[in-house]
Design a protein around this motif. Structure first.
Motif, PDB file in Angstrom:
ATOM      1  N   LYS A   1       0.819  -1.206   0.000  1.00  0.00           N
ATOM      2  CA  LYS A   1       0.000   0.000   0.000  1.00  0.00           C
ATOM      3  C   LYS A   1       0.853   1.257   0.000  1.00  0.00           C
ATOM      4  N   SER A   2       1.947   1.238   0.763  1.00  0.00           N
ATOM      5  CA  SER A   2       2.838   2.406   0.820  1.00  0.00           C
ATOM      6  C   SER A   2       3.534   2.640  -0.519  1.00  0.00           C
TER       7      SER A   2
ATOM      8  N   HIS B   1       1.129   3.873  -3.117  1.00  0.00           N
ATOM      9  CA  HIS B   1       0.732   5.246  -2.798  1.00  0.00           C
ATOM     10  C   HIS B   1       1.786   6.232  -3.306  1.00  0.00           C
TER      11      HIS B   1
ATOM     12  N   LYS C   1       1.321   9.048  -6.263  1.00  0.00           N
ATOM     13  CA  LYS C   1       1.679  10.449  -5.990  1.00  0.00           C
ATOM     14  C   LYS C   1       2.625  10.989  -7.068  1.00  0.00           C
TER      15      LYS C   1
END
Length: 614
Positions: free
Chosen positions: A112-113, A116, A120
């Motif tokens: 998930k990180s 993400h 971005k």
């Protein structure tokens, strides 16, 4: 390298999610495997427990054979075998399922990180692109407006009708538009340069770094699932030596089976100790002499050369005289009220004599009593009233029973002595330390233990005497004592048959010849004792009185509603049941007045007697 997938962000995201799903599927697989192992272990344990011998049961005696001991060892090893499957389940749960479950949670957070950060960076480059497009459109618009202003100025300058002021105004407007176009050009150039820089960093720095982390994460997942599979196999491999030992023990138990030893145990278990019968002497009927029967025959029952008669069977003459007695009248039907019981006696010819009644009357016939005493004693033994010295058993079986009894008594003595020693030590402690207890409080118990030990020792001496007699260390008891303790069942039956056959003369009439011969063999004191001490009929169950019955006729007995009594003869179809209140009170009551509870074992013995009589 995942950097080559710079344009496959969405597909890479789907692939990593698929990898997590595979890991969760493997976790579920291992979890179901552990459940199967637990269920299998439980079923194996239940199977082993199901076939284990029950305590204090006949099955325990069966496990003295090597084959049954091997089977018991197999059951025990199967129990250990089941334990290894439980170990497999526990290790897989802790080393695979638990670890992978925690790792999946960490993996989801890491994934998930990373995505993400990728989104971005994607949004940032898209924003820069939008800014570049806006600057480009503005520069294009300003250039077009500058061109239109320049054309308008040239047109105004060529027209002679236009004033000089209008021409100057058009020239200034054209210059302004040209300046704006230059500014837009400079801004567009700067934005483009900036976008190119951001785009280069995006595709060659930021995205590759993010994809590199995702690649490392994915490779760790793949390595982890591979390690889990190795652990999966290793957990099984670790218990293989122990399972192999279990199987080796089962093989060892199977190899320990000794068929010769088991056969010897069967011989020792059922050997009677009797000698086989000898040859039967030839009886010459051509000479007018008294028939003699071989002393070495099995049962002395072939004296006439006739077939062995049955008790109560039809013959040329009356075999055994039964004394008839009046029996109570038939009871009312089950639907009748208690007050409807008839009181008038019925003729003996119309009423069938009950088996036990005829049996007791026959037992009172003095010339035959010694023949049927052994049969009656045999019936009482079948009902559980065996002699204390086991004299009803064959010699070898009797010796084993006596030895077993002696060993049990010695164990009881040792137990009592251990308790006495412990109490003696406790008393010494109390004497030395009065604050811990009263020494006199254990004296009563010590006295009881001393009495118990003395009683047990006397019992041991008694049984050791009988054991010594069986083993030949003491003289055998007399015939009278042996008959009082009970002969072996086969001998009893043979004696009854011998007496029954020799009552009938060759012409079918009743004779007292054999009776006299038998009386000569039996001491008079023993005969009188047996005649006087007639044994009561064995009980075959109990009953409860449903109504009050006033027994006014001969052979009946009065009962009160709700009273519990013993049944000694069940209804033979005539509507009467014979019951007993105590040793002196017995008689008949209507079957519809009582609820009977028959004992199965006693009923079977009684039926066997009925068949003999018929």
């Amino acid at each position: 390298m995942f950097r080559e997938l710079w344009d496959q962000f969405d597909n890479l995201e789907k692939h990593t999610q698929w990898g997590i799903d595979v890991l969760e599927k493997y976790i579920k697989f291992v979890k179901e495997r552990t459940e199967i192992e637990l269920s299998y272990a439980k079923q194996l344990r239940n199977l082993s427990k199901k076939y284990q011998p029950k305590k204090n049961s006949k099955e325990e005696e069966e496990y003295r054979y090597t084959s049954t001991r091997a089977f018991l060892a197999t059951l025990n090893e199967m129990n250990d075998y089941a334990g290894q499957h439980e170990v497999i389940s526990e290790n897989m749960t802790s080393l695979i399922t638990g670890e992978l479950t925690r790792y999946v949670q960490e993996l989801k957070q890491e994934r998930k990180s990373h995505f993400h950060d990728g989104r971005k960076a994607q949004q940032h480059i898209e924003t820069c692109w939008k800014q570049l497009e806006a600057s480009k459109r503005r520069f294009e618009r300003d250039c077009k407006e500058a061109d239109r202003a320049q054309q308008y100025f040239e047109k105004m300058d060529a027209d002679i009708n236009v004033t000089k002021a209008d021409v100057e105004k058009a020239r200034q407007q054209a210059q302004l538009r040209h300046q704006m176009a230059e500014d837009s050009k400079a801004e567009y150039s700067s934005t483009l340069q900036k976008f190119n820089t951001e785009q280069h960093d995006h595709y060659y720095t930021h995205i590759p770094n993010i994809f590199q982390k995702i690649q490392e994460m994915e490779e760790r997942r793949i390595v982890r699932i591979g390690e889990s599979m190795k652990t999966f196999a290793e957990v099984d491999r670790q218990v293989i030596p122990i399972i192999g030992k279990c199987l080796d023990e089962i093989t060892k138990a199977a190899e320990s089976i000794d068929h010769k030893n088991d056969s010897q145990l069967v011989i020792e278990a059922f050997k009677s100790g009797f000698e086989p019968p000898g040859d039967i002497d030839f009886e010459d009927f051509t000479q007018p002499m008294k028939r003699t029967v071989s002393e070495s025959s099995l049962s002395n029952s072939r004296g006439d050369g006739k077939s062995e008669p049955k008790f109560g069977g039809k013959s040329k003459g009356k075999l055994w005289p039964f004394i008839k007695k009046n029996k109570p009248p038939p009871p009312p039907p089950a639907s009748a009220s208690p007050s409807a019981v008839p009181n008038g006696p019925q003729s003996p010819k119309q009423q069938k004599e009950p088996l036990s009644h005829r049996f007791n009357e026959f037992m009172t016939s003095k010339p035959k009593i010694h023949c049927f005493r052994s049969l009656k004693r045999g019936l009482s033994l079948k009902l559980g009233a065996g002699p204390e010295d086991f004299s009803n058993l064959p010699p070898e079986q009797r010796r084993k029973k006596l030895q077993q009894k002696v060993d049990e008594l010695n164990k009881d003595i040792q137990k009592e002595m251990d308790q006495r020693d412990a109490l003696t030590k406790m008393k010494d402690v109390y004497i030395k330390n009065p604050q811990m207890g009263d020494a006199a409080s254990v004296d009563h118990r010590l006295a009881e233990l001393g009495q118990n030990i003395e009683k047990l020792r006397l019992e041991v001496q008694k049984f050791e005497g009988w054991l010594a007699e069986v083993e030949g260390r003491l003289p055998l008891r007399t015939d009278q004592a042996r008959r009082q303790s009970g002969l072996y069942e086969a001998q009893n039956t043979a004696a009854v048959n011998s007496c029954a056959q020799d009552r009938e003369s060759p012409d079918g009439s009743y004779t007292e010849e054999q009776s006299q011969e038998t009386e000569m063999k039996v001491p008079a004191t023993e005969f009188d004792d047996e005649f006087d001490d007639e044994e009561p009929l064995p009980t075959i169950g109990t009953c409860k009185a449903l109504y009050t019955f006033e027994g006014q006729n001969e052979g009946t007995i009065s009962v009160a509603e709700g009273e519990m009594l013993y049944v000694i003869e069940e209804d033979k179809g005539d509507g009467w049941t014979r019951i007993r209140r105590n040793e002196d009170e017995e008689g008949y009551v209507p079957t519809s007045y009582v609820e009977v509870y028959l004992d199965k074992n006693a009923k079977d013995v009684y039926k066997s007697l009925q068949k003999i009589s018929e």
